[in-house]
Scaffold this active site. Structure first.
Site, short mmCIF file in Angstrom:
data_model
loop_
_atom_site.label_atom_id
_atom_site.label_comp_id
_atom_site.label_asym_id
_atom_site.label_seq_id
_atom_site.Cartn_x
_atom_site.Cartn_y
_atom_site.Cartn_z
N ASP A 40 2.70 -4.51 4.95
CA ASP A 40 3.89 -3.89 4.39
C ASP A 40 4.42 -4.94 3.44
OD1 ASP A 40 6.57 -3.22 3.82
OD2 ASP A 40 6.59 -1.86 5.53
N HIS A 41 4.18 -4.75 2.14
CA HIS A 41 4.44 -5.88 1.24
C HIS A 41 5.91 -6.27 1.18
CE1 HIS A 41 4.70 -2.48 -1.67
NE2 HIS A 41 5.75 -3.16 -2.04
N HIS A 90 8.74 0.57 4.53
CA HIS A 90 9.61 -0.51 4.05
C HIS A 90 11.06 -0.41 4.55
CE1 HIS A 90 6.17 -0.91 1.56
NE2 HIS A 90 6.51 -0.01 0.68
P1 NAP Z 1 -7.31 2.05 -7.47
O1 NAP Z 1 -6.83 1.32 -8.66
O2 NAP Z 1 -7.59 3.51 -7.56
O3 NAP Z 1 -8.63 1.30 -6.99
C1 NAP Z 1 -9.53 1.85 -6.08
C2 NAP Z 1 -10.71 0.93 -5.91
O4 NAP Z 1 -11.62 1.50 -4.98
C3 NAP Z 1 -11.48 0.66 -7.18
O5 NAP Z 1 -11.94 -0.69 -7.15
C4 NAP Z 1 -12.69 1.59 -7.06
O6 NAP Z 1 -13.72 1.06 -7.83
C5 NAP Z 1 -12.94 1.51 -5.56
N1 NAP Z 1 -13.64 2.68 -5.00
C6 NAP Z 1 -13.28 3.98 -5.07
N2 NAP Z 1 -14.16 4.74 -4.39
C7 NAP Z 1 -15.10 3.91 -3.88
C8 NAP Z 1 -16.27 4.08 -3.09
N3 NAP Z 1 -16.66 5.28 -2.65
N4 NAP Z 1 -16.97 2.98 -2.74
C9 NAP Z 1 -16.59 1.75 -3.16
N5 NAP Z 1 -15.51 1.53 -3.91
C10 NAP Z 1 -14.78 2.59 -4.28
O7 NAP Z 1 -6.31 1.88 -6.23
P2 NAP Z 1 -5.20 0.74 -6.01
O8 NAP Z 1 -3.98 1.11 -6.77
O9 NAP Z 1 -5.81 -0.59 -6.25
O10 NAP Z 1 -4.82 0.94 -4.46
C11 NAP Z 1 -5.66 0.51 -3.41
C12 NAP Z 1 -4.91 0.65 -2.09
O11 NAP Z 1 -3.74 -0.16 -2.13
C13 NAP Z 1 -4.41 2.06 -1.78
O12 NAP Z 1 -4.45 2.23 -0.39
C14 NAP Z 1 -2.96 2.03 -2.25
O13 NAP Z 1 -2.17 2.98 -1.58
C15 NAP Z 1 -2.58 0.62 -1.85
N6 NAP Z 1 -1.46 0.06 -2.61
C16 NAP Z 1 -1.59 -0.16 -3.96
C17 NAP Z 1 -0.53 -0.73 -4.64
C18 NAP Z 1 -0.63 -1.03 -6.12
O14 NAP Z 1 0.30 -1.66 -6.64
N7 NAP Z 1 -1.69 -0.63 -6.79
C19 NAP Z 1 0.67 -1.09 -3.96
C20 NAP Z 1 0.75 -0.86 -2.59
C21 NAP Z 1 -0.34 -0.30 -1.93
P3 NAP Z 1 -14.96 1.95 -8.38
O15 NAP Z 1 -14.37 3.10 -9.10
O16 NAP Z 1 -15.71 0.98 -9.25
O17 NAP Z 1 -15.73 2.33 -7.18
#
Ligand code: NAP
Length: 498
Positions: free
Chosen positions: A178-179, A241
């Site tokens: 939980d950041h 949060h």
């Molecule tokens: P994202 O930008 O959509 O990234 C998803 C990642 O997963 C990419 O590296 C994608 O790369 C990979 N991926 C997707 N399907 C895959 C598969 N079948 N096998 C292997 N790799 C796969 O998502 P994100 O924003 O980084 O969020 C990630 C998590 O963090 C989520 O649970 C989100 O709720 C949480 N979160 C994110 C933030 C934020 O600021 N972004 C904040 C709080 C929480 P490829 O397309 O190359 O496979």
């Protein structure tokens, strides 16, 4: 507590937004500050084909865009490896294990592994099951699973996910992020409370009239419309949060600062939350969705016109609520919480409003004494302000409000890497205090499910607040009917000394 920073960190989703914006810069800062030993390595996993060189370049780029040019970047990224891998494909885990074992031997990582799931939540269970069945968790050192929010969509889905990850990891090995718990001033709540003789004796229903927690954003849903449609402010912000902040403000002093003691005091708060269900939900909680409006002189569209959002969406972009904690310390003290998108100001603040003094000697017909407030500024500015009354200089015993402020050096961006840096560091040290225990997750979902059950049954009259405001009128009325009002966040600034 284990202080072993030697580790192989596997980041699933290493080409994604979270990895680039938060994780790589945070790892770099740990490296730069000498908090990582030379015995560490990172394996990035995602589907797209990348060579190690390309991956290392993307890590460099993300550090530079976050922190600027750095001298030791080449040395840092030399510890990074990449594996193209579809997490749903069983065969690719065999290759991943081989790579992990080779890197482990090369850097002498003693079999310590951290698996960081920075991916969409639907993959969490599958990955955890494969890590175990394909032998990646068969290690001689420690194994830890770091898992991002959302942890489930409701209590049932959270339980299912928990069962899946528990087949491969024990509760002590699971670090649910939980950041907000990585934020400096959120961590400071317990110190402010338990290290100051002037606060703790007053920290109860005899002296506090109400507590207000606001977490407001200026941004809308941006490109996250698809995710947000199935989440809304209640699940995205309140379940995790906001309730975590309530728990830190309301918990009893732990007998010591160990993870188990702090978590068990927090869990007792969750157990004391008054369950609100059925028709009562609308007496305690207000939902909102933004319409068009003006923010920083720019016209912005309504939520229903955002990309990937249903034109008739019933999803709330704002929620305000009155949370009651039915225990001896807090009986009768409302904790008002509100959070939303496209609001007037980006801020996270806590206002602790103390009760009025029994008799006001300084009463003047047109001017009442201000109640004492303790304001904890969480972001973007960080600090505390104590609002007192004191004699107006030169006046005849006229009281006026004065503010005593303390400010940390402000960090001006939402979810700054520093929060993740602290959490990654904690995880490597084996300190799970600032991660959420399953019991906290389960109780908070049970609380939130009652609200969403009610709201999903009825179509709301949306949109009901203009972008650029502090939410719908009903959120003000929620406090007015108790004789309170939201302290305007714009009047509560702390001077930030840099
Ligand atoms: P994202 O930008 O959509 O990234 C998803 C990642 O997963 C990419 O590296 C994608 O790369 C990979 N991926 C997707 N399907 C895959 C598969 N079948 N096998 C292997 N790799 C796969 O998502 P994100 O924003 O980084 O969020 C990630 C998590 O963090 C989520 O649970 C989100 O709720 C949480 N979160 C994110 C933030 C934020 O600021 N972004 C904040 C709080 C929480 P490829 O397309 O190359 O496979």
């Amino acid at each position: 507590m284990e202080q072993n920073m030697t580790s192989l960190i596997m980041i699933f989703g290493a080409t994604g937004d979270l990895a680039k914006r938060k994780l790589f810069p945070s790892l770099y800062r740990l490296f730069e500050r000498g908090k990582l030993s030379d015995q560490f390595a990172v394996v990035g996993v995602a589907r797209r084909p990348l060579s190690n060189d390309e991956f290392q370049q993307s890590v460099k780029d993300s550090v530079i865009s976050s922190l600027g040019e750095k001298n030791s970047l080449d040395q840092f990224v030399s510890h990074f490896y990449y594996q193209s891998h579809d997490v749903t494909d069983s065969n690719s885990y065999v290759a991943l294990k081989k790579l992990a074992d080779e890197i482990d031997a090369y850097y002498q990582l003693k079999g310590n592994r951290i698996f960081y799931l920075a991916m969409a939540p639907e993959f969490f269970g599958t990955i955890a099951l494969h890590l175990q069945s394909d032998g990646l968790t068969d290690v001689t050192g420690y194994k830890r699973l770091v898992i991002e929010k959302p942890f489930g969509h409701d209590l049932e889905s959270a339980k299912k996910l928990n069962q899946q990850i528990r087949t491969a990891f024990s509760e002590e090995e699971i670090y649910r992020i939980d950041h907000y718990l990585g934020k400096e001033m959120v961590r400071n709540i317990e110190v402010i409370r338990f290290a100051n003789a002037i606060f703790e004796p007053l920290w109860n229903n005899r002296y506090i009239s109400n507590i207000q927690i606001t977490s407001s954003e200026i941004l809308g849903v941006e490109e996250r419309g698809r995710y947000y449609e199935s989440s809304g402010a209640l699940r995205d912000m309140l379940q995790n949060h906001m309730l975590q902040i309530v728990a830190l403000l309301a918990m009893e002093p732990p007998i010591n600062l160990t993870t188990d003691e702090i978590r068990s005091e927090k869990v007792r708060v969750f157990r004391s939350l008054r369950t609100i269900k059925g028709e009562k939900v609308n007496d305690y909680f207000v939902r909102g969705q933004y319409g068009p409006g003006t923010i920083e002189d720019q016209q912005v569209p309504k939520y229903r016109d955002e990309p990937m959002v249903d034109k008739e969406s019933n999803t709330e972009t704002f929620v305000a609520g009155k949370v009651m904690i039915d225990n001896f310390r807090w009986a009768g003290v409302p904790f008002y919480i509100r959070t939303g998108k496209r609001m007037e100001k980006k801020t996270t603040k806590i206002v602790i409003q103390f009760k009025d003094i029994p008799m006001n000697l300084y009463y003047q017909p047109e001017k009442m004494l201000n109640p004492n407030l303790l304001v904890i500024h969480i972001q973007p500015e960080e600090g505390i302000t104590l609002h007192l009354n004191a004699k107006q200089a030169g006046g005849h015993l006229n009281a006026q409000e004065v503010k005593l402020s303390f400010s940390n050096t402000g960090t001006y961006t939402m979810n700054t890497p520093e929060g993740y840096e602290k959490l990654l560091y904690d995880c490597m040290r084996g300190d799970a205090t600032n991660f959420t225990h399953w019991d906290e997750v389960a109780y908070s979902w049970a609380f939130v499910d009652k609200i969403s059950e009610m709201w999903e049954k009825t179509k709301a009259d949306f949109p009901n607040y203009s972008a650029g405001t502090m939410g719908p009128e009903a959120a003000d009325q929620l406090l007015e009917k108790d004789g309170f009002f939201w302290w305007p966040v714009t009047d509560l600034e702390v001077d930030v000394c840099k």
